[in-house]
Design an enzyme around this catalytic site. Structure first.
Site, PDB file in Angstrom:
ATOM      1  N   SER A 295      41.165  34.992  54.579  1.00 23.78           N
ATOM      2  CA  SER A 295      42.617  34.802  54.732  1.00 23.78           C
ATOM      3  C   SER A 295      42.964  33.634  55.641  1.00 23.78           C
ATOM      4  O   SER A 295      44.056  33.592  56.216  1.00 23.78           O
ATOM      5  CB  SER A 295      43.276  36.083  55.255  1.00 23.78           C
ATOM      6  OG  SER A 295      43.025  37.174  54.389  1.00 23.78           O
ATOM      7  N   ARG A 296      42.046  32.700  55.783  1.00 30.98           N
ATOM      8  CA  ARG A 296      42.237  31.510  56.623  1.00 30.98           C
ATOM      9  C   ARG A 296      42.397  31.848  58.102  1.00 30.98           C
ATOM     10  O   ARG A 296      42.860  31.018  58.888  1.00 30.98           O
ATOM     11  CB  ARG A 296      43.445  30.684  56.132  1.00 30.98           C
ATOM     12  CG  ARG A 296      43.286  30.086  54.728  1.00 30.98           C
ATOM     13  CD  ARG A 296      42.097  29.117  54.690  1.00 30.98           C
ATOM     14  NE  ARG A 296      41.993  28.404  53.435  1.00 30.98           N
ATOM     15  CZ  ARG A 296      41.233  28.786  52.408  1.00 30.98           C
ATOM     16  NH1 ARG A 296      40.530  29.901  52.489  1.00 30.98           N
ATOM     17  NH2 ARG A 296      41.174  28.073  51.320  1.00 30.98           N
ATOM     18  N   LEU A 297      42.003  33.041  58.501  1.00 31.98           N
ATOM     19  CA  LEU A 297      42.039  33.430  59.911  1.00 31.98           C
ATOM     20  C   LEU A 297      40.663  33.143  60.515  1.00 31.98           C
ATOM     21  O   LEU A 297      39.929  34.037  60.929  1.00 31.98           O
ATOM     22  CB  LEU A 297      42.426  34.910  60.047  1.00 31.98           C
ATOM     23  CG  LEU A 297      43.795  35.282  59.464  1.00 31.98           C
ATOM     24  CD1 LEU A 297      44.059  36.772  59.632  1.00 31.98           C
ATOM     25  CD2 LEU A 297      44.896  34.455  60.142  1.00 31.98           C
TER      26      LEU A 297
END
Length: 216
Positions: A193-195
Site C-alpha cells: 500500500s506504498r506505506l
C-alpha cells in the site's frame, strides 16, 4: 503519445517481500548495510555491488553514473575510476557526493551521502594490480569522458600500451580510488500500500548515529 508512454502510468507493483523496523535494524548503519549487501549477494541479485554515484559540477548541474563498490569499512565506501573523468573533475571542485544502491529483487534501496577523498596510493596500487591485465591496459587506453573520433582510438591505444607495458602495466597517475565517508544513510524497504519502511541515520557530533523513521 507512444504506447510505452501510455502504459507507464498504469505500471503497478505491490511491495510485500520484507519489512524494516527499528527493533530488527542495527544501531550502526554500516552493519545494516553489510547485512543487506550480504543478503543481496546471497540472493544472486544482478550486480549487487553496482551503485549510482551523484556529483555536482561548478555550474551546479548534478550528474550520475554507475560505479562498482570495491570495499567498505568504518572509514567509508570505496570505488576506483579515472581522476580526469567528469566525476573526478567534479569531485575535485566539490568533494560532497551521494551514492545509491537499488536491489530491485529485494525491494530495497540504500542511499548514502558524505564527503569524498582519494584513497592512499598504496591502496590504489594494490587494487590496480589485482585487476585482470586487459582492465589494467584499459585504464591507460581510455581518456575517460573525453571526445574521441571513434572506437578505433581505444583499440589503437590498447595495442600501443599493451606493447609498451607487456604483462606489467603500472597504475596510471590519473587512475585510483575514492572513499566516501558517510554522514547520512537511508534504508528503504518496500511495503504494501506504498506505506514503505524508511530509516535515516545521521552522524552526531560525538560520532554516534541518530536513527529516525521517515514517512515514505
Amino acid at each position: 503519445m507512444s504506447l510505452s508512454n501510455t502504459a507507464l502510468a498504469d505500471l503497478r507493483k505491490s511491495y510485500e517481500r520484507a519489512e524494516l523496523n527499528e527493533e530488527a535494524s542495527h544501531r550502526d548503519p554500516l552493519q545494516q548495510f553489510g547485512q543487506w549487501l550480504d543478503e543481496a549477494i546471497a540472493a544472486q541479485v544482478p550486480e549487487p555491488n553496482a551503485m549510482t554515484l551523484a556529483t555536482v559540477g561548478h555550474d551546479l548541474r548534478p550528474s550520475t553514473r554507475i560505479v562498482l563498490v570495491k570495499g567498505f569499512d568504518a572509514r567509508g565506501i570505496v570505488w576506483y575510476t579515472n581522476f580526469d573523468s567528469r566525476k573526478g573533475q567534479e569531485l575535485a571542485g566539490n568533494p560532497f557526493a551521494a551514492l545509491q544502491f537499488h536491489w530491485v529483487e529485494l525491494e530495497r534501496v540504500v542511499r548514502i551521502e558524505g564527503r569524498v577523498s582519494k584513497v592512499s596510493d598504496e591502496e590504489s596500487d594494490a587494487y590496480f594490480h589485482s585487476r585482470p591485465l586487459d582492465s589494467r591496459i584499459g585504464a591507460w587506453a581510455s581518456p575517460q569522458s573525453q571526445v574521441i573520433s571513434g572506437r578505433g582510438v581505444l583499440v589503437a591505444n590498447a595495442a600501443k600500451f599493451g606493447a609498451k607495458f607487456l604483462l606489467n602495466p603500472p597504475r596510471p597517475p590519473h587512475w585510483g580510488g575514492y572513499r566516501l565517508e558517510p554522514d547520512n544513510w537511508q534504508f528503504w524497504q518496500g511495503r504494501k500500500s506504498r506505506l514503505h519502511d524508511r530509516l535515516r541515520y545521521t552522524l552526531n557530533s560525538d560520532s554516534t548515529w541518530l536513527r529516525e523513521r521517515l514517512a515514505p
